[in-house]
Design a protein around this motif. Structure first.
Motif, mmCIF file in Angstrom:
data_model
loop_
_atom_site.group_PDB
_atom_site.id
_atom_site.type_symbol
_atom_site.label_atom_id
_atom_site.label_comp_id
_atom_site.label_asym_id
_atom_site.label_seq_id
_atom_site.Cartn_x
_atom_site.Cartn_y
_atom_site.Cartn_z
ATOM 1 N N MET A 1 0.846 -1.201 0.000
ATOM 2 C CA MET A 1 0.000 0.000 0.000
ATOM 3 C C MET A 1 0.880 1.249 0.000
ATOM 4 S SD MET A 1 -2.764 1.294 2.868
ATOM 5 C CE MET A 1 -3.940 -0.024 2.579
ATOM 6 N N SER A 2 0.660 2.134 -0.956
ATOM 7 C CA SER A 2 1.427 3.374 -1.054
ATOM 8 C C SER A 2 0.740 4.466 -0.229
ATOM 9 C CB SER A 2 1.536 3.814 -2.516
ATOM 10 O OG SER A 2 2.255 5.013 -2.642
ATOM 11 N N ILE A 3 1.492 5.050 0.718
ATOM 12 C CA ILE A 3 0.962 6.112 1.577
ATOM 13 C C ILE A 3 1.537 7.445 1.102
ATOM 14 C CG2 ILE A 3 0.620 6.934 3.914
ATOM 15 C CD1 ILE A 3 -0.518 4.124 3.344
ATOM 16 N N LEU A 4 0.670 8.304 0.583
ATOM 17 C CA LEU A 4 1.094 9.557 -0.021
ATOM 18 C C LEU A 4 0.960 10.727 0.938
ATOM 19 C CD1 LEU A 4 -0.747 9.238 -3.460
ATOM 20 C CD2 LEU A 4 1.564 8.439 -2.875
ATOM 21 N N VAL A 5 1.764 11.764 0.702
ATOM 22 C CA VAL A 5 1.571 13.065 1.341
ATOM 23 C C VAL A 5 0.940 13.967 0.289
ATOM 24 C CG1 VAL A 5 2.659 15.052 2.439
ATOM 25 C CG2 VAL A 5 3.552 12.748 2.855
ATOM 26 N N THR A 6 -0.328 14.320 0.500
ATOM 27 C CA THR A 6 -1.062 15.088 -0.502
ATOM 28 C C THR A 6 -1.304 16.547 -0.103
ATOM 29 O OG1 THR A 6 -3.148 14.260 0.420
ATOM 30 C CG2 THR A 6 -2.210 13.059 -1.451
ATOM 31 N N GLY A 7 -0.942 16.909 1.106
ATOM 32 C CA GLY A 7 -1.100 18.292 1.539
ATOM 33 C C GLY A 7 -0.162 18.582 2.696
ATOM 34 N N ILE A 8 0.335 19.809 2.776
ATOM 35 C CA ILE A 8 1.270 20.201 3.838
ATOM 36 C C ILE A 8 0.885 21.590 4.343
ATOM 37 C CG2 ILE A 8 3.675 20.611 4.481
ATOM 38 C CD1 ILE A 8 4.530 18.898 2.105
ATOM 39 N N GLY A 9 0.813 21.722 5.658
ATOM 40 C CA GLY A 9 0.581 23.018 6.283
ATOM 41 C C GLY A 9 1.692 23.343 7.262
ATOM 42 N N VAL A 400 11.278 9.232 2.873
ATOM 43 C CA VAL A 400 10.294 9.739 1.920
ATOM 44 C C VAL A 400 10.895 9.683 0.521
ATOM 45 C CG1 VAL A 400 9.059 11.217 3.540
ATOM 46 C CG2 VAL A 400 11.031 12.137 2.314
ATOM 47 N N ARG A 401 10.046 9.478 -0.471
ATOM 48 C CA ARG A 401 10.536 9.420 -1.840
ATOM 49 C C ARG A 401 9.473 9.946 -2.805
ATOM 50 N NH1 ARG A 401 10.920 2.944 -1.694
ATOM 51 N NH2 ARG A 401 8.707 2.409 -1.740
ATOM 52 N N LYS A 402 9.921 10.174 -4.025
ATOM 53 C CA LYS A 402 9.012 10.613 -5.078
ATOM 54 C C LYS A 402 7.946 9.551 -5.294
ATOM 55 C CE LYS A 402 10.925 12.804 -8.374
ATOM 56 N NZ LYS A 402 11.745 13.172 -9.558
ATOM 57 N N ALA A 403 6.709 9.989 -5.448
ATOM 58 C CA ALA A 403 5.602 9.052 -5.633
ATOM 59 C C ALA A 403 5.441 8.727 -7.107
ATOM 60 C CB ALA A 403 4.310 9.647 -5.082
ATOM 61 N N ALA A 404 5.605 7.457 -7.441
ATOM 62 C CA ALA A 404 5.489 7.036 -8.838
ATOM 63 C C ALA A 404 4.081 7.303 -9.358
ATOM 64 C CB ALA A 404 5.808 5.543 -8.953
ATOM 65 N N GLY A 405 4.011 7.925 -10.523
ATOM 66 C CA GLY A 405 2.729 8.180 -11.157
ATOM 67 C C GLY A 405 2.007 9.418 -10.663
ATOM 68 N N TRP A 406 2.652 10.179 -9.769
ATOM 69 C CA TRP A 406 2.020 11.386 -9.233
ATOM 70 C C TRP A 406 2.913 12.593 -9.479
ATOM 71 C CZ3 TRP A 406 -2.752 11.779 -6.764
ATOM 72 C CH2 TRP A 406 -3.397 10.561 -6.501
ATOM 73 N N GLN A 407 2.280 13.713 -9.702
ATOM 74 C CA GLN A 407 2.978 14.983 -9.884
ATOM 75 C C GLN A 407 2.899 15.773 -8.591
ATOM 76 O OE1 GLN A 407 1.307 17.426 -12.945
ATOM 77 N NE2 GLN A 407 2.663 19.171 -12.551
ATOM 78 N N ALA A 408 4.023 16.358 -8.181
ATOM 79 C CA ALA A 408 4.026 17.205 -7.000
ATOM 80 C C ALA A 408 3.353 18.537 -7.306
ATOM 81 C CB ALA A 408 5.453 17.455 -6.524
#
Length: 426
Positions: A1-9, A400-408
């Motif tokens: 399961m890939s756990i992404l960081v999708t928002g940062i405050g 932490v690493r770059k998420a494959a298939g996702w754009q930052a």
């Protein structure tokens, strides 16, 4: 399961809002100065990473003001910023599918000390009813949950500087256990007179008065650290959930996490930091050659810096990996420090640049580290190791690493972006 960081405050001494913080960090703009909340002229330590000109009432509902410590206000604003950054509309999601996990080292120091003063000088009837929870280590988790209608799994972890990374690691575990989205991170503040004395009592703070020469991680002249306040909150979510709600961006993936404890004082056994780093790397499925940068704990205390340098060299070899300590611009933020370093690491991955370790001008040759100093260092970064240590032997590491298939998410102008005061959840 890939756990992404999708928002940062971010609420940090050198910038509120992710873009403002990152612009200041790359420009070497420090948030460290003489503490201004009270007269520190008679104290052994005078420098702090203080968030100045912060008007919580401009961002939070009036009803929250009498019931929150300043650290909770920072946490609530950071949470709002993270949700906005990740385009998360909590009202459109299932409440029990959203959780909150925070790290905390101090609790509501300023709030509780103010109420204690009322108790001793004016009697028990003068004490705020909110004292019953505003001081507590779990209050940030609770207040963020209530404000945003996030009724899923919630936790609070207390492990000093390591606690913020522990919160992210536990959030990752929480997602794997079935809660698809978790708001995680850490924020701390203890810059009131009593909190200040408590920090000085550790014997770890610098007595320097020059803001530019106070906190010098891995420097030959290092003599203690500068404490600060603030931190960061991150939106972590399962990749499938992110897609299902229409998320367009992901800063990266939390690929590995581990924590260890040091042996008891006086033991001849080494610190557990190396083992934490190696376990986190193994969890991520990467070896030393797969790590492009280390965001070090960087205590600014000679013995602690030497121990960390030993651990880094043992894994990567002599000058085997770039090492940076961006918290030299903010001070050590206790539970807020690790999540803020994760934010910096993810932005380094996005932008292909490592921030410099500000202040440090004479890295000790004995440490034999490839320390990034002087100016940011451009170059590809795809995977980073973040380290943190807390008092009493806590060690934590996150990969932490770059998420494959996702754009930052692309950078914006460094302006303050925040949610309005209106709160849709009672």
């Amino acid at each position: 399961m890939s756990i992404l960081v999708t928002g940062i405050g971010v609420t940090a001494p050198n910038g509120i809002g992710l873009d403002r913080f990152w612009a200041a960090t790359l420009a070497g703009e420090s948030g460290i100065d003489r503490l201004s909340r009270f007269d520190v002229s008679g104290y052994a330590a005078q420098l702090a990473g203080e968030i100045r000109d912060f008007d919580a009432a401009a961002y939070l509902p009036d009803r929250l003001m009498p019931q929150t410590d300043i650290s909770t206000r920072f946490a609530l604003v950071a949470a709002d910023l993270a949700l906005a950054d990740g385009a998360v509309v909590t009202g459109d999601l299932t409440d029990y599918d959203m959780g909150v996990v925070t790290g905390n080292a101090s609790g509501g120091f300023e709030f509780t000390h103010r109420e204690f003063s009322k108790l001793w000088t004016r009697g028990p009837r003068a004490v705020s009813v909110y004292e019953s929870f505003a001081w507590f280590y779990a209050v940030n988790t609770g207040q963020i949950s209530i404000r945003n209608g996030m009724r899923g799994a919630g936790s609070a972890l207390v492990a000093d500087q390591a606690g913020g990374l522990d919160a992210v690691g536990h959030a990752r575990r929480t997602i794997r256990n079935g809660t698809p989205l978790v708001l995680a991170g850490g924020v701390d503040s203890a810059l009131d007179p009593w909190g200040w004395v408590a920090q000085i009592a550790s014997g770890r703070l610098t007595g320097a008065t020059d803001p530019h020469r106070g906190y010098l991680p891995f420097d030959a002249a290092a003599a203690g650290f500068v404490p600060g306040e603030g931190g960061a909150m991150l939106i972590l979510e399962d990749a499938d959930h992110a897609r299902s709600r229409g998320a367009e961006y992901a800063y990266g993936e939390v690929a590995g996490y581990a924590s260890t404890f040091d042996p008891p004082p006086g033991s001849e056994r080494p610190s557990g930091l190396r083992r934490a780093a190696e376990l986190a790397m193994a969890d991520a499925g990467v070896d030393a050659d797969g790590i492009d940068a280390v965001f070090a704990d960087g205590a600014g205390i000679p013995a602690a810096d030497a121990a960390e340098a030993d651990a880094i060299r043992a894994i990567f070899g002599s000058r085997g990996v770039p090492v940076t300590v961006p918290k030299a611009l903010t001070g050590r933020l206790y539970s807020g420090g690790g999540p803020l370093d994760i934010a910096a690491a993810l932005l380094s991955i996005r932008d292909g640049v490592l921030p410099a370790t500000a202040g440090t001008t004479d890295p000790s040759a004995a440490y034999d580290l490839d320390l990034v100093v002087g100016a940011p260092r451009p170059g590809p970064v795809s995977t980073a190791l973040v380290l943190a240590r807390g008092l009493w032997g806590f060690n934590s590491a996150v990969v932490v690493r770059k998420a494959a298939g996702w754009q930052a998410k692309p950078p914006r102008s460094p302006e303050l972006h925040t949610r309005t005061k209106e709160n849709t959840h009672a």
